[in-house]
Design a protein around this motif. Sequence first.
Motif, PDB file in Angstrom:
ATOM      1  N   PHE A 193       0.867  -1.176   0.000  1.00  0.00           N
ATOM      2  CA  PHE A 193       0.000   0.000   0.000  1.00  0.00           C
ATOM      3  C   PHE A 193       0.908   1.231   0.000  1.00  0.00           C
ATOM      4  CE2 PHE A 193      -2.353  -3.351   2.174  1.00  0.00           C
ATOM      5  CZ  PHE A 193      -3.599  -3.295   1.585  1.00  0.00           C
ATOM      6  N   ASN A 194       0.999   1.923  -1.121  1.00  0.00           N
ATOM      7  CA  ASN A 194       1.676   3.219  -1.155  1.00  0.00           C
ATOM      8  C   ASN A 194       0.627   4.259  -0.794  1.00  0.00           C
ATOM      9  OD1 ASN A 194       4.098   2.087  -2.449  1.00  0.00           O
ATOM     10  ND2 ASN A 194       2.791   1.901  -4.262  1.00  0.00           N
ATOM     11  N   ILE A 241       6.823   7.090  -7.120  1.00  0.00           N
ATOM     12  CA  ILE A 241       6.258   5.797  -6.715  1.00  0.00           C
ATOM     13  C   ILE A 241       6.328   4.816  -7.873  1.00  0.00           C
ATOM     14  CG2 ILE A 241       4.100   4.634  -6.083  1.00  0.00           C
ATOM     15  CD1 ILE A 241       3.350   7.193  -4.489  1.00  0.00           C
ATOM     16  N   LYS A 242       5.945   5.294  -9.075  1.00  0.00           N
ATOM     17  CA  LYS A 242       5.878   4.392 -10.231  1.00  0.00           C
ATOM     18  C   LYS A 242       7.261   3.961 -10.701  1.00  0.00           C
ATOM     19  CE  LYS A 242       1.265   4.774 -11.762  1.00  0.00           C
ATOM     20  NZ  LYS A 242       0.320   4.769 -12.873  1.00  0.00           N
ATOM     21  N   ARG A 262      -1.993   0.233  -8.781  1.00  0.00           N
ATOM     22  CA  ARG A 262      -3.299   0.795  -9.147  1.00  0.00           C
ATOM     23  C   ARG A 262      -3.549   2.034  -8.295  1.00  0.00           C
ATOM     24  NH1 ARG A 262      -7.500  -0.683 -11.903  1.00  0.00           N
ATOM     25  NH2 ARG A 262      -9.574  -0.032 -11.272  1.00  0.00           N
ATOM     26  N   VAL A 263      -3.907   3.151  -8.938  1.00  0.00           N
ATOM     27  CA  VAL A 263      -4.008   4.425  -8.209  1.00  0.00           C
ATOM     28  C   VAL A 263      -5.466   4.694  -7.828  1.00  0.00           C
ATOM     29  CG1 VAL A 263      -3.534   6.902  -8.271  1.00  0.00           C
ATOM     30  CG2 VAL A 263      -2.006   5.301  -9.456  1.00  0.00           C
ATOM     31  N   VAL A 298      -1.394  -1.215  -4.431  1.00  0.00           N
ATOM     32  CA  VAL A 298      -2.260  -0.067  -4.721  1.00  0.00           C
ATOM     33  C   VAL A 298      -1.610   1.199  -4.170  1.00  0.00           C
ATOM     34  CG1 VAL A 298      -4.469  -1.315  -4.761  1.00  0.00           C
ATOM     35  CG2 VAL A 298      -3.644  -0.364  -2.622  1.00  0.00           C
ATOM     36  N   THR A 299      -1.920   2.309  -4.807  1.00  0.00           N
ATOM     37  CA  THR A 299      -1.460   3.619  -4.324  1.00  0.00           C
ATOM     38  C   THR A 299      -2.685   4.432  -3.954  1.00  0.00           C
ATOM     39  OG1 THR A 299       0.562   3.574  -5.615  1.00  0.00           O
ATOM     40  CG2 THR A 299      -0.270   5.758  -5.005  1.00  0.00           C
ATOM     41  N   LEU A 300      -2.732   4.873  -2.690  1.00  0.00           N
ATOM     42  CA  LEU A 300      -3.905   5.588  -2.182  1.00  0.00           C
ATOM     43  C   LEU A 300      -3.580   7.064  -2.069  1.00  0.00           C
ATOM     44  CD1 LEU A 300      -4.717   3.040   0.674  1.00  0.00           C
ATOM     45  CD2 LEU A 300      -5.710   3.146  -1.626  1.00  0.00           C
ATOM     46  N   LEU A 301      -4.369   7.878  -2.729  1.00  0.00           N
ATOM     47  CA  LEU A 301      -4.184   9.328  -2.647  1.00  0.00           C
ATOM     48  C   LEU A 301      -5.135   9.887  -1.594  1.00  0.00           C
ATOM     49  CD1 LEU A 301      -3.308  12.182  -3.540  1.00  0.00           C
ATOM     50  CD2 LEU A 301      -4.923  11.970  -5.471  1.00  0.00           C
TER      51      LEU A 301
END
Length: 230
Positions: free
Chosen positions: A3-4, A74-75, A82-83, A107-110
């Motif tokens: 989890f980013n 991050i990428k 998945r953003v 997944v990347t959580l904004l």
Amino acid sequence: MIFNVITLFPQELLGMMSFGVIGRAVNDQRIKVRCFNPRDWADNKHRRVDDRPFGGGAGMLMMYDPLYRTLKAIKEQDADTRVIYLSPQGVPLKQAVCNQMATQGSVTLLCGRYEGVDQRFIDQHVDQELSLGDYVISGGELAAAVFIDAVSRQLPGVLGDETSAQSDSFMADQLAYPQYTRSEILGQSGVPEVLLSGDHQKIAAWRAAQSLVMTKQRRPDLLEGTSEGE
Ligand SMILES: C[S@@+](CC[C@H](N)C(=O)[O-])C[C@H]1O[C@@H](n2cnc3c(N)ncnc32)[C@H](O)[C@@H]1O
């Protein structure tokens, strides 16, 4: 699973990941929670990441550029992540979505703050928007913590054998059955006798029936389209 989390409050987010089931999952390296603070990618000496909205109105918005540079970093480590933007405009987060998310490697959580995020970042870089529900909270960190918790519970080994997610509410489109523990007698109030019978088949049947009763009373919408809902 990785989890980013893109957040202006990394310590607060990590604090929410440091105890209980999720704290253990982090310690056992079943999940990795990595925070990225857009201030670290700001290009001004005050590390400013927000500005006033065009057209006026209350509050500030998170700017495109620091978010873009954060996501790029991050990428570079995690190209296929998945953003997801946690947002009141997203589709409601349901158990089925959590179960499906648990099959993603990363997944990347904004986490938004202020009045939210410049729409161009959402349009160009966000794969999915998810909402906790029909209310507004002050930032995406609480929503990200809820997401990480609900998804992690579905990963192998995160819950001990004794606390399988299978009997949780929503797993079979029903609410969980009522449960009891000691003391066996509390004033006038006892425990349903079947639970003391030691007959596992009967207990399972009682629990299934109670689940259905509870769901029909409180959340009949969950049964729509199933044979139980007809
Ligand atoms: C104060 S809110 C912004 C609300 C925005 N002005 C609106 O009315 O839609 C700041 C941030 O909190 C998060 N947030 C607020 N409510 C949320 C919800 N229901 N679900 C998920 N995230 C939420 C979002 O990341 C949002 O960008």
